[in-house]
Write an enzyme that holds these catalytic residues in place. Sequence first.
Site, short mmCIF file in Angstrom:
data_model
loop_
_atom_site.label_atom_id
_atom_site.label_comp_id
_atom_site.label_asym_id
_atom_site.label_seq_id
_atom_site.Cartn_x
_atom_site.Cartn_y
_atom_site.Cartn_z
N CYS A 26 -23.95 72.47 -47.00
CA CYS A 26 -24.14 71.12 -47.52
C CYS A 26 -24.34 71.16 -49.04
CB CYS A 26 -25.36 70.48 -46.86
SG CYS A 26 -25.70 68.79 -47.44
N CYS A 35 -32.82 69.87 -44.38
CA CYS A 35 -32.69 71.30 -44.07
C CYS A 35 -33.38 72.16 -45.14
CB CYS A 35 -31.23 71.70 -44.00
SG CYS A 35 -30.29 70.81 -42.75
N GLN A 227 -34.77 64.22 -27.20
CA GLN A 227 -34.45 65.37 -28.03
C GLN A 227 -33.14 65.12 -28.77
OE1 GLN A 227 -36.36 67.81 -28.73
NE2 GLN A 227 -37.87 67.87 -27.10
N ASP A 325 -45.79 68.80 -22.36
CA ASP A 325 -44.83 68.64 -23.46
C ASP A 325 -45.42 67.67 -24.48
OD1 ASP A 325 -42.64 68.66 -25.08
OD2 ASP A 325 -41.33 67.54 -23.73
N CYS A 351 -43.61 71.87 -29.85
CA CYS A 351 -42.78 71.74 -31.04
C CYS A 351 -43.52 72.21 -32.28
CB CYS A 351 -42.30 70.30 -31.22
SG CYS A 351 -43.61 69.07 -31.36
#
Length: 395
Positions: A26, A35, A227, A325, A351
């Site tokens: 990118c 990112c 997700q 979760d 997560c």
Amino acid sequence: REHRSYCEAELVDLLEASPQRVEPRCPAFGQCGGCDWQHISYQAQCDAKQQILTQTLQRVARLEAPVVAKTAVSALDYGYRARAQFKLHATAAGLAVGFFKRGTHFVIDLPRGCPICTSPINTAMLELRQVIQLLPDRNRVPQISLEEGVAGVVAIVHYIGSDLQRLQQLLLQHQDQLGLCGLFLQIGKKEALQSVFGSGHLTYQVPCCTETADMMELGYEVGGFSQVNRLQNQQMVKLVCGYAQPAANQRLLDLFCGNGNLSLPMSGVVQELLGIEGFAPSIASAVDNARQLRVNNSTFRCNDASKELRYLIAQHALFDLVLLDPPRAGAADVARELGQLGAQRIVYVSCDPATLARDLGHLCGVAGYRLIEATPLDMFPQTGHLETVALLTRT
């Protein structure tokens, strides 16, 4: 910059590149706040995530030699993200659509889309960009949210202007060009979505926890949680089923159940399923999914997980298997009490490795469980974010 237990540093000059350093795909990498690992080869990213999880379990959970499997890699390391929130900023030069620059509210323009988003998400963003450019008060559109399901992309246009009717007419005039299966306007809170056209119901597929692993379709409403990496979610469901080993005589408790993403695939195996979730729209989706799938052995209740757990313990309820979760904050209150329920197996999906390790420290301590294995799962390639599936059994 020095902190109590770690230091921060900034790269000044690259003298010799690592063999694992690659060219970011990118052009906005290094500026965009999305990112942060595109300069690292994908294999090195997965190796690093395994090391991060191992070290976190050792340091925070005080587990001397945790069994950590190799990272479950993503089938797609780019083009995987099925949901995105693009920021907008109108200037004299045109409309910038992209993400915030790291640590600022300056919008980094992505005129060709985002490399980690799916092709349908990028196509929808570019089409909406052209249409919103025609709006006289385009500076009153701060964000567009896009989400892809089996039927296509649903969009939410966030609007803080005063001419709602003009915006609605413009979007309706370009309905065919946009190619969306649903379009909504958000004027205030998330609950106040106004439909422009189409449906806000999204679906995706997950494998059943059976020998044939047939696919089932689960749904939720726009603005709900799912997700973002659909293929990796399928791999996560398979991993959870493999760890859980559900059986016909078992009762399953799913805490933080969402729309039934992890537990409904097991509904055809277990005797009974109870799902608990604090977000009412997700429970409504879970109930609807069970109805659509003709699942008759499930109950879904909207309640705080720790409150429900205390109630079940007081009722001397018996469960063989528990799924956890929780959100990024983890499940500290649940971990402190879960041992009293007496379930033989716990499958914990996390997560955040730090809150997972904190909770495992308690579960593997006074609660009387043992960590059998933890598998890092790369749900978000090109970033440092880490999903984990952990199996615990009663000692």
